[in-house]
Design an enzyme around this catalytic site. Structure first.
Site, PDB file in Angstrom:
ATOM      1  N   LYS A 257       7.638   8.958 -10.705  1.00  0.00           N
ATOM      2  CA  LYS A 257       9.031   8.790  -9.742  1.00  0.00           C
ATOM      3  C   LYS A 257      10.306   9.018 -10.035  1.00  0.00           C
ATOM      4  O   LYS A 257      10.174   9.360 -10.886  1.00  0.00           O
ATOM      5  CB  LYS A 257       8.400   6.975  -9.418  1.00  0.00           C
ATOM      6  CG  LYS A 257       7.261   6.545  -8.481  1.00  0.00           C
ATOM      7  CD  LYS A 257       7.887   5.041  -8.925  1.00  0.00           C
ATOM      8  CE  LYS A 257       6.576   4.254  -7.792  1.00  0.00           C
ATOM      9  NZ  LYS A 257       6.409   5.059  -6.508  1.00  0.00           N
ATOM     10  N   ARG A 331      -4.709   1.444  -5.832  1.00  0.00           N
ATOM     11  CA  ARG A 331      -5.993   1.977  -4.562  1.00  0.00           C
ATOM     12  C   ARG A 331      -6.930   1.812  -5.455  1.00  0.00           C
ATOM     13  O   ARG A 331      -8.092   1.263  -4.988  1.00  0.00           O
ATOM     14  CB  ARG A 331      -5.856   2.751  -4.025  1.00  0.00           C
ATOM     15  CG  ARG A 331      -5.508   4.307  -3.998  1.00  0.00           C
ATOM     16  CD  ARG A 331      -5.605   5.351  -3.224  1.00  0.00           C
ATOM     17  NE  ARG A 331      -3.481   5.118  -2.786  1.00  0.00           N
ATOM     18  CZ  ARG A 331      -3.030   6.028  -2.227  1.00  0.00           C
ATOM     19  NH1 ARG A 331      -4.066   6.737  -1.242  1.00  0.00           N
ATOM     20  NH2 ARG A 331      -2.071   4.924  -1.245  1.00  0.00           N
TER      21      ARG A 331
HETATM   22  N1  BES Z   1       3.711   0.780  -5.660  1.00  0.00           N
HETATM   23  C1  BES Z   1       4.078   2.498  -4.763  1.00  0.00           C
HETATM   24  C2  BES Z   1       4.140   1.539  -3.691  1.00  0.00           C
HETATM   25  C3  BES Z   1       5.457   0.643  -3.039  1.00  0.00           C
HETATM   26  C4  BES Z   1       6.503   1.523  -3.302  1.00  0.00           C
HETATM   27  C5  BES Z   1       6.084  -0.679  -3.249  1.00  0.00           C
HETATM   28  C6  BES Z   1       7.771   1.088  -2.350  1.00  0.00           C
HETATM   29  C7  BES Z   1       7.302  -0.873  -2.508  1.00  0.00           C
HETATM   30  C8  BES Z   1       8.519  -0.235  -2.217  1.00  0.00           C
HETATM   31  C9  BES Z   1       2.870   2.845  -4.777  1.00  0.00           C
HETATM   32  O1  BES Z   1       2.124   2.608  -5.543  1.00  0.00           O
HETATM   33  C10 BES Z   1       2.992   4.145  -4.486  1.00  0.00           C
HETATM   34  O2  BES Z   1       3.690   4.429  -5.366  1.00  0.00           O
HETATM   35  N2  BES Z   1       2.540   4.337  -3.332  1.00  0.00           N
HETATM   36  C11 BES Z   1       2.689   5.812  -2.760  1.00  0.00           C
HETATM   37  C12 BES Z   1       1.066   6.470  -2.688  1.00  0.00           C
HETATM   38  C13 BES Z   1       1.869   8.217  -2.548  1.00  0.00           C
HETATM   39  C14 BES Z   1       2.083   8.535  -4.124  1.00  0.00           C
HETATM   40  C15 BES Z   1       0.049   8.531  -1.956  1.00  0.00           C
HETATM   41  C16 BES Z   1       3.734   5.982  -2.217  1.00  0.00           C
HETATM   42  O3  BES Z   1       4.093   4.983  -1.590  1.00  0.00           O
HETATM   43  O4  BES Z   1       4.835   6.820  -1.843  1.00  0.00           O
HETATM   44 MN    MN Z   2       2.632   4.218  -7.199  1.00  0.00          MN
END
Ligand code: BES
Ligand code: MN
Ligand code: MN
Length: 483
Positions: A257, A331
């Protein structure tokens, strides 16, 4: 932690009290008690509006607190929480709350709200702030056993919700998977339910390869928490199965990230915390239901051992997964937990909570969680619980076509949709792939609701979302109110 506030119901004005809180509905016609008739000093009772009146003869400080419109659906307890937070410095040890003119249900909201007001995020400061408020007496028209029990329920609820918030707000270097496991063991011992921990060696033996793959990049090994509360001796089966996403920190893994706001990813175990709290609260309140909770816990870190984009992994179900994006890790661990709970416990109803997608935050913001279910009755039950508790949900579709976007060329499924749209839905469809035909199941994406602007901090902090919602759902399931 300082000693918790003591709550007490009383039908009589005590002889001495220096501080009184009088909640008032907006545009309420009655004369306000405690002050001379017809004096309202411009106070209209909008939500969280506060005025202070000092009565020199009696030496009493009276706070009037606006509750807003009586008919409106607001989380009433939060008005009390806000009051305690804002007036923290001014409140002395004893507070009398005058609820004689209110419906008795306000006693619950008032106790919950004031008790939550004690919560603080500053526990790592070397100079900690202690709570001055120690005793709250609630003045009611009728001190019945029912009101008494609602007040006690509110105290238990607030106590558990605060524990959940403490976990979610804890930094990831403190709340390792081991730490969450210890929390559960300790809670189980204290409140009378069962907890078993499956360490990474057991996970390997049992074949929870999707969970293991997410935790591979961290020295803090993944594990699985199994919590069982049996409140219904008449039934052998589990009416409710719960699963919660327990990513103690989400760097994104190799698909790392960007650093802006990455620190908020310490809250990526809020689904786990809500489920751990819900089980604890069901046990504390002795709700007559059998519940099993499966909580997969891992740290998604960057390391030579981390799972890579393009890797194909196996899972507890035997299905193979092509990991396209290592940041879609929630997931993966949920897939194993869902398979595990279904194979080993066959729960009547299955609900998972997860801070799963940024896409859900984009769609619904911070006040409403995403609800996904093919089961109309269950969806209605959860929606109604949302309204009853103020922990709101909104249902999004699970049409078949969204699932097709996760077809993999080389494995059974890929963990990322080929289309950059409807991310909350495709994530839910991925989970559904691991839910057996005929299983009543709902998924709640709490990415927006679990961690946000609160009365407790300047930046984002834990909300405790989900604990009260799950309690309400559990009660509906056993009374069959919604059938
Ligand atoms: N933990 C994150 C989702 C999240 C984002 C929670 C913002 C709280 C606040 C999750 O694991 C994630 O990184 N999701 C990605 C999915 C994508 C890679 C398909 C996302 O939402 O960008
Ligand atoms: Mn994630
Ligand atoms: Mn995550």
């Amino acid at each position: 932690m300082t000693n918790p506030i003591q709550f007490e119901l009383t039908e009589e004005k005590p002889g001495s009290c220096q501080q009184v809180l009088v909640p008032v509905w907006q545009d309420e016609e009655r004369d306000l008690p405690w002050i001379p008739k017809n004096t309202k000093a411009g106070f209209t009772g909008t939500p969280k509006e506060t005025i202070q009146v000092f009565l020199p003869d009696e030496g009493i400080k009276v706070f009037f607190l606006g509750l807003g419109d009586q008919g409106e659906q607001v989380s009433l307890h939060s008005v009390f929480t806000d009051f305690v937070k804002k007036n923290r410095q001014q409140l002395s040890e004893d507070l009398l709350v005058d609820l004689r003119h209110m419906e008795s249900s306000i006693v619950y909201q008032c106790t919950l709200g004031i008790s939550l007001g004690e919560y603080t995020v500053g526990i790592h400061k070397t100079k900690t702030q202690t709570n001055i408020l120690q005793k709250v007496r609630i003045l009611v028209a009728g001190n019945t056993a029912e009101v008494q029990s609602k007040m006690q329920e509110a105290e238990h609820t607030a106590s558990t919700v605060k524990e959940v918030c403490t976990l979610v707000d804890a930094p990831a270097n403190v709340k390792t998977p081991q730490y969450l496991a210890h929390w559960s063991q300790h809670s189980a011992q204290r409140y009378g339910y069962q907890v078993e921990i499956l360490d990474h060696v057991r996970l390997e033996e049992e074949g929870l390869f999707a969970l293991l793959s997410v935790g591979r990049g961290s020295e803090n090994h993944p594990l699985l928490i199994k919590a069982i509360y049996r409140g219904d001796a008449d039934s052998k089966s589990y009416q409710l199965g719960l699963v919660g996403k327990g990513v103690t920190f989400d760097t994104g893994g190799i698909s790392i990230k960007k650093s802006t706001n990455m620190h908020y990813m310490k809250s990526d175990m809020a689904g786990a915390a809500a489920v751990m709290g819900a089980v604890e609260l069901l046990a504390r309140l002795q709700v007559p239901i059998n519940v099993v909770a499966i909580i997969p816990v891992a740290e998604n870190s960057v390391d030579a051992n981390s799972v890579r984009p393009g890797d194909v992994i196996s899972s507890y179900s035997g299905k193979t997964i092509e990991v396209i994006d290592t940041d879609a890790e929630g997931r993966l661990i949920l897939a194993d937990a869902l398979s595990y709970i279904q194979s080993n416990f066959q729960p009547g109803t299955l609900i998972d909570l997860a801070t799963l997608t940024g896409s859900c935050v984009a769609a619904l913001g911070y006040e409403v969680a995403g609800l996904f279910s093919q089961d109309q009755v269950l969806a209605d039950t959860i929606s109604a619980a949302g309204v009853a508790t103020g922990e709101l949900v909104w249902r999004l579709p699970l049409r078949k076509s969204y699932g097709d976007w996760m077809n993999s060329d080389i494995a059974d499924i890929r963990n990322l949709s080929i289309k950059p749209v409807a991310g909350a839905i495709t994530a839910a469809k991925f989970l559904e792939y691991f839910v057996e035909e005929g299983q009543s199941w709902a998924h709640l994406d709490i990415a927006g609701t679990a961690f946000g602007d609160t009365a407790f901090a300047q930046s984002k902090s834990a909300t405790g979302y989900g604990v009260r919602l799950l309690l309400d759902v559990a009660r509906t399931l056993i009374t069959g109110k919604n059938k």
